[in-house]
Enzyme design. Structure first.
Site, mmCIF file in Angstrom:
data_model
loop_
_atom_site.group_PDB
_atom_site.id
_atom_site.type_symbol
_atom_site.label_atom_id
_atom_site.label_comp_id
_atom_site.label_asym_id
_atom_site.label_seq_id
_atom_site.Cartn_x
_atom_site.Cartn_y
_atom_site.Cartn_z
ATOM 1 N N PRO A 129 0.756 -1.331 0.078
ATOM 2 C CA PRO A 129 -0.724 -0.239 -0.080
ATOM 3 C C PRO A 129 0.596 1.070 -0.383
ATOM 4 C CG PRO A 129 -0.125 -1.094 2.196
ATOM 5 C CD PRO A 129 0.703 -1.865 1.283
ATOM 6 N N GLY A 131 2.545 5.122 0.732
ATOM 7 C CA GLY A 131 2.698 5.596 2.413
ATOM 8 C C GLY A 131 3.232 4.383 3.197
ATOM 9 N N THR A 132 3.931 3.524 2.714
ATOM 10 C CA THR A 132 4.631 2.129 3.557
ATOM 11 C C THR A 132 6.269 2.282 3.876
ATOM 12 O OG1 THR A 132 4.637 1.120 2.287
ATOM 13 C CG2 THR A 132 2.896 1.125 3.835
ATOM 14 N N GLY A 133 6.721 3.012 3.540
ATOM 15 C CA GLY A 133 8.309 3.997 3.146
ATOM 16 C C GLY A 133 8.776 2.875 2.637
ATOM 17 N N LYS A 134 8.190 2.499 0.898
ATOM 18 C CA LYS A 134 9.327 1.926 -0.259
ATOM 19 C C LYS A 134 10.017 2.991 -0.710
ATOM 20 C CE LYS A 134 5.124 1.232 -2.380
ATOM 21 N NZ LYS A 134 4.096 1.313 -1.297
ATOM 22 N N THR A 135 10.095 4.298 -1.040
ATOM 23 C CA THR A 135 11.247 5.044 -1.183
ATOM 24 C C THR A 135 12.030 5.330 -0.145
ATOM 25 O OG1 THR A 135 9.247 6.056 -2.257
ATOM 26 C CG2 THR A 135 11.064 7.363 -2.434
ATOM 27 N N HIS A 347 -27.754 9.090 14.238
ATOM 28 C CA HIS A 347 -27.328 8.841 13.262
ATOM 29 C C HIS A 347 -25.965 8.277 13.945
ATOM 30 C CE1 HIS A 347 -25.532 7.936 8.690
ATOM 31 N NE2 HIS A 347 -24.822 7.365 9.679
ATOM 32 N N GLU A 348 -25.059 9.313 14.852
ATOM 33 C CA GLU A 348 -23.729 8.721 14.716
ATOM 34 C C GLU A 348 -24.351 8.086 15.906
ATOM 35 O OE1 GLU A 348 -21.577 9.705 13.072
ATOM 36 O OE2 GLU A 348 -22.219 10.613 11.614
ATOM 37 N N ASP A 422 -21.209 5.031 4.794
ATOM 38 C CA ASP A 422 -21.772 3.630 5.262
ATOM 39 C C ASP A 422 -22.132 2.936 4.632
ATOM 40 O OD1 ASP A 422 -21.039 4.937 7.389
ATOM 41 O OD2 ASP A 422 -23.338 5.528 7.829
HETATM 42 P P1 ATP Z 1 3.921 5.699 -2.459
HETATM 43 O O1 ATP Z 1 3.920 3.812 -2.804
HETATM 44 O O2 ATP Z 1 2.776 6.684 -1.890
HETATM 45 O O3 ATP Z 1 5.046 5.963 -3.079
HETATM 46 P P2 ATP Z 1 5.710 4.818 -0.227
HETATM 47 O O4 ATP Z 1 5.481 3.550 -0.197
HETATM 48 O O5 ATP Z 1 7.101 5.150 -1.391
HETATM 49 O O6 ATP Z 1 4.493 5.330 -0.764
HETATM 50 P P3 ATP Z 1 7.647 6.803 1.422
HETATM 51 O O7 ATP Z 1 7.259 7.599 0.540
HETATM 52 O O8 ATP Z 1 8.648 5.946 1.827
HETATM 53 O O9 ATP Z 1 5.522 5.839 0.911
HETATM 54 O O10 ATP Z 1 6.842 7.381 2.836
HETATM 55 C C1 ATP Z 1 6.433 8.210 2.731
HETATM 56 C C2 ATP Z 1 6.797 8.899 4.545
HETATM 57 O O11 ATP Z 1 6.417 8.360 5.126
HETATM 58 C C3 ATP Z 1 8.324 8.874 4.560
HETATM 59 O O12 ATP Z 1 9.058 10.170 4.051
HETATM 60 C C4 ATP Z 1 9.185 8.758 6.338
HETATM 61 O O13 ATP Z 1 8.080 10.259 6.475
HETATM 62 C C5 ATP Z 1 7.493 7.943 6.691
HETATM 63 N N1 ATP Z 1 7.820 6.986 6.505
HETATM 64 C C6 ATP Z 1 6.955 5.613 5.871
HETATM 65 N N2 ATP Z 1 7.785 4.526 6.441
HETATM 66 C C7 ATP Z 1 8.615 4.456 7.278
HETATM 67 C C8 ATP Z 1 9.138 4.136 8.274
HETATM 68 N N3 ATP Z 1 9.673 3.039 8.469
HETATM 69 N N4 ATP Z 1 10.006 4.307 9.313
HETATM 70 C C9 ATP Z 1 10.807 6.043 8.937
HETATM 71 N N5 ATP Z 1 8.776 6.675 8.262
HETATM 72 C C10 ATP Z 1 8.597 6.665 7.556
#
Ligand code: ATP
Length: 518
Positions: A129, A131-135, A347-348, A422
């Site tokens: 997914p 934003g998980t830190g791949k870059t 509702h809530e 919902d």
């Molecule tokens: P996308 O798939 O959308 O390109 P991504 O998996 O490449 O996202 P990153 O760009 O590496 O995600 O992460 C975004 C930011 O989230 C990083 O710059 C960092 O600040 C934070 N972050 C994500 N994972 C970590 C982690 N394991 N440790 C520390 N910071 C993290």
């Protein structure tokens, strides 16, 4: 700079030529009567302008921006391309770091591996997914090995002119080899690497073919590791993922409770934090959040603290930041009619009391202060880390989702558009129950995209049955606990927000009247 100079010369040239043409025509309007030299000059200028225009229009920049260099800036770029990131900046993901240790050893000490006849892996594919830190991990790999880091995105290579994408790929690898050791990072690799089929487009095929060629040949005498990242591994062409190319597939998912705490630690490192902030508690509250969301929460909390002129970031700032990330921006001076406020409160309250009675997710807070597009929301987090959900728990989730609409129906004998989101979530969950989890009367099978059209009527019937039976159940729970619902709604109308403690208090008061559910 060089480019600007060329532009300037060209401008002078155009102005000069305009004067010349004007001069020639004003002297004598008949072009045939002009001197030979003037004629040649006019044609030369016109032709060169024409050639320049055509070249500019039909020959887009052949080299992607991230890989364009000129000699002067090359040294600067080279410095910039060495990221100052190490594995210490990447929290959690221990198993991934361990897996990558081998590649680090290879880059740092290639002869040891080469003596054994071992070849460095050509490519690593991070999937999972957003934003998980791949870059971040790819950058850390470059940082750990003191390698150059070349970032590019798959979409940079998508062009409508045949051959341009392929040329950019070639240029990227040439630069990588020149500056070896290099880590090439190709984000959204699915933009160029998706499965080829009969109606594939020629440009995309050429780009992918060029990438395959480069992957096969680039490691002969330079150290280049290509890291690809995608959110959709299933879309990639098999030629790309076969052994020898991107053969190491590493799944990078959302962090678990421990990793979330570690990520918070990384992102509060340079921030003044109040003792009221308990990172363990925060990580428990943020189940399912990505690393990017956690980093965003830490940043939002700091901004909120500055806005309130605080000297330290306290737990209230973090809680507000979580709410902002989950539910959106708080609407200032909302103009909700009183009647609507009553509907939203019931509702809530419906979601909250059914969630509490069915012991679904742990409720943190109920609010009828509009945020983002929502007029109200129930903030909830699972009370422990869960990887598996039982059939009953899934059905309970749908009941809780439909409880808002059920409350509106029971109290006002009317339903509103407030349940739109919902219903979307409930239908998605019910479809997963039928198509992916094999938990409907269609049996223990998964129905994938290729077969869905053969079962479409049965799927629709099953989904509809699940939704309607859950809605009936929600109506029953609400009717049996109507006083509890009314008390919670009244509290919300008076106070706008309610914490879990206040919900528990009202629950205890109603306990004698509340009938046991299930
Ligand atoms: P996308 O798939 O959308 O390109 P991504 O998996 O490449 O996202 P990153 O760009 O590496 O995600 O992460 C975004 C930011 O989230 C990083 O710059 C960092 O600040 C934070 N972050 C994500 N994972 C970590 C982690 N394991 N440790 C520390 N910071 C993290």
């Amino acid at each position: 700079m060089k480019y600007k100079l060329i532009k300037l010369i060209l401008m002078i040239f155009i102005i000069f030529s305009s004067f010349l043409i004007y001069d020639v025509y004003t002297k004598d309007t008949n072009i045939l009567n002009t001197s030979m030299v003037d004629n040649i000059l006019i044609w030369l200028i016109t032709l060169s302008l024409l050639v320049y225009y055509i070249r500019k229009k039909h020959n887009p920049e052949l080299v992607a921006s991230s890989i364009t260099t000129n000699k002067k800036s090359e040294e600067e770029l080279r410095k910039k391309n060495k990221p100052n990131v190490s594995f210490n900046d990447v929290a959690g993901l221990d198993e991934v770091k361990e897996e990558m240790q081998e590649i680090i050893d290879f880059i740092n000490n290639p002869t040891r591996f080469q003596k054994m006849g071992a070849k460095i892996p050509s490519g690593i594919l991070f999937h999972g997914p957003p934003g998980t830190g791949k870059t971040l991990l790819a950058k850390a790999l470059a940082g750990e090995t003191n390698s150059n880091f070349l970032y590019s995105s798959g979409s940079e290579f998508v062009e409508k002119y045949v051959g341009v994408g392929a040329k950019r790929i070639r240029a990227l690898f040439e630069k990588a080899k020149k500056d070896s050791p290099t880590i090439i990072f190709i984000d959204e690799i699915d933009a160029i690497g998706c499965k080829r089929n009969l109606d594939s487009n020629n440009e995309k095929d050429q780009t992918l073919n060029q990438l395959l060629v480069e992957l096969d040949g680039f490691n002969k005498d330079s150290i280049v590791v290509v890291v690809g990242a995608t959110n959709r591994l299933d879309l990639l062409d098999e030629a790309l993922t076969r052994p020898g190319r991107f053969d190491r597939h590493i799944y990078i998912g959302n962090p678990n409770i421990k990793a979330r705490e570690d990520i918070f630690k990384v992102h509060v490192k340079n921030k003044p934090i109040d003792i009221s902030v308990n990172l363990e508690e925060l990580s428990r509250k943020t189940h399912g959040f990505s690393g990017a969301q956690l980093a965003n929460i830490a940043n939002e909390a700091a901004i909120l603290a500055v806005r309130k002129n605080k000297r330290k970031i306290d737990i209230n700032d973090f809680n507000s930041a979580i709410e902002r990330v989950v539910a959106g921006l708080e609407v200032k001076n909302p103009t909700v009619l009183n009647k609507e406020k009553e509907i939203v409160a019931h509702h809530e309250a419906g979601h909250a009391i059914v969630g509490k009675l069915l012991k679904s997710d742990m409720i943190q807070k109920i609010s009828i202060i509009p945020r983002g597009q929502a007029l109200g929301y129930v903030l909830k987090f699972p009370d422990d880390e869960r990887y598996l959900l039982t059939e009953k728990e899934l059905y309970n989730k749908i009941i809780v989702l439909l409880a808002g609409r059920a409350a509106e129906k029971v109290i006002f004998n009317e339903i509103t558009t407030g349940a739109e989101n919902d219903l979307k979530k409930a239908t998605e969950l019910a479809t997963n129950i039928v198509c992916n989890y094999g938990m409907s009367s269609l049996g223990n099978m998964a129905i994938n995209e290729n077969y869905i059209r053969y079962y479409i009527t049965s799927i629709n019937n099953e989904v509809s049955n699940i939704i309607e039976s859950c809605y009936t159940k929600a109506l029953n729970v609400i009717e049996e606990n109507i006083d509890f619902l009314k008390d919670v709604a009244r509290y919300l109308i008076d106070n706008e927000t309610m914490s879990i403690n206040e919900l528990n208090e009202i629950f205890e008061k109603n306990h004698q009247l509340t009938k046991t559910v299930n």
